[in-house]
Design an enzyme around this catalytic site. Structure first.
Site, PDB file in Angstrom:
ATOM      1  N   ASP A   1      48.983  29.396  43.997  1.00 31.66           N
ATOM      2  CA  ASP A   1      47.771  29.031  43.270  1.00 31.66           C
ATOM      3  C   ASP A   1      47.473  27.562  43.517  1.00 31.66           C
ATOM      4  OD1 ASP A   1      47.915  31.592  42.315  1.00 31.66           O
ATOM      5  OD2 ASP A   1      48.204  31.056  40.215  1.00 31.66           O
TER       6      ASP A   1
ATOM      7  N   ASP B   1      41.692  41.904  35.686  1.00 35.03           N
ATOM      8  CA  ASP B   1      42.527  40.953  34.953  1.00 35.03           C
ATOM      9  C   ASP B   1      42.347  41.228  33.464  1.00 35.03           C
ATOM     10  OD1 ASP B   1      43.105  39.730  37.434  1.00 35.03           O
ATOM     11  OD2 ASP B   1      41.264  38.551  37.301  1.00 35.03           O
TER      12      ASP B   1
END
Length: 233
Positions: free
Chosen positions: A12, A132
């Site tokens: 990330d 998500d």
């Protein structure tokens, strides 16, 4: 996606550095991991099926992270890159493919105003839709907004559009190394006939095997592989 169970390392990126956020909270950086391109190269050195890269700033603010995509593809070569963050249109997704990305993760735009069928038509197997989930609802825009869709509704939309690949993240487990949400993953499996990558909470090989036992395609592993790669060996 191929049949063999996949363990996919994740990197990330936020403000030019590799990080792991806790539960997607931009104010709670659980791990600072330095140069993202060096970490991508380190991930690729293990020859995983893919390296998963997330542009966190773009996920929050929008805009295809083309420069990061090009750099990530070069750093990971010859391992293909799966990249998400910032895609708000089919043109954004196509720009990432043109930059060399093997699979484009689409979350926010998949559950917005653009027909999901347009992404399926443009990307085919290169499309990975991100579902998500927090508190039973699908979240978007860097997980800061609710789509208003339940998990079941999102799965039905994906199935109707012909989506073949999903990424399911349990937001309350992400970046915590607290174990996967096996109940959510079983719901995903029962509601979707395609390939599912699981993310959120993976700690060690035991968690990987628990997800494998559900019959999913694979797992995305973030904090665990950076902090303790031997736990996944």
């Amino acid at each position: 996606m191929e049949d063999e169970f996949a363990i996919v390392p994740a990197v990330d990126v936020l403000d030019g550095r590799a990080v792991r956020l806790e539960r997607g909270d931009y104010d709670r950086v659980a791990l600072e991991a330095g140069d993202p391109l060096a970490l991508i190269a380190r991930a690729a050195a293990g020859r995983p099926p893919l390296v998963h890269v997330v542009a966190l700033g773009a996920a929050r603010d929008g805009g295809a992270p083309v420069a990061l995509a090009r750099a990530a593809v070069e750093a990971a070569s010859p391992v293909p890159v799966q990249l998400g963050g910032g895609v708000r249109s089919v043109a954004d997704a196509e720009a990432l493919v043109a930059a060399g990305v093997a699979r484009v993760v689409v979350g926010t735009a998949a559950f917005g105003g653009i027909p999901l069928e347009e992404f399926v038509a443009a990307l085919g197997e290169r499309l990975l839709v991100a579902v998500d989930v927090a508190d039973g609802l699908v979240r978007t825009a860097g997980w800061r907004a609710s789509s208003g869709l339940t998990t079941a509704e999102a799965l039905a939309r994906c199935a109707a559009a012909g989506v073949r690949n999903l990424l399911c993240t349990a937001i309350d487990r992400d970046g915590t190394r607290s174990g996967p949400d096996l109940g959510l993953l079983a719901q995903m499996r029962d509601g979707f006939g395609g390939a599912i990558l699981a993310a959120g909470g993976i700690r060690d090989r035991g968690d990987v095997e628990a997800v494998r036992a559900l019959g999913l395609y694979g797992v995305v592993v973030g904090r665990a592989w950076v902090e303790d790669p031997l736990a996944l060996a």
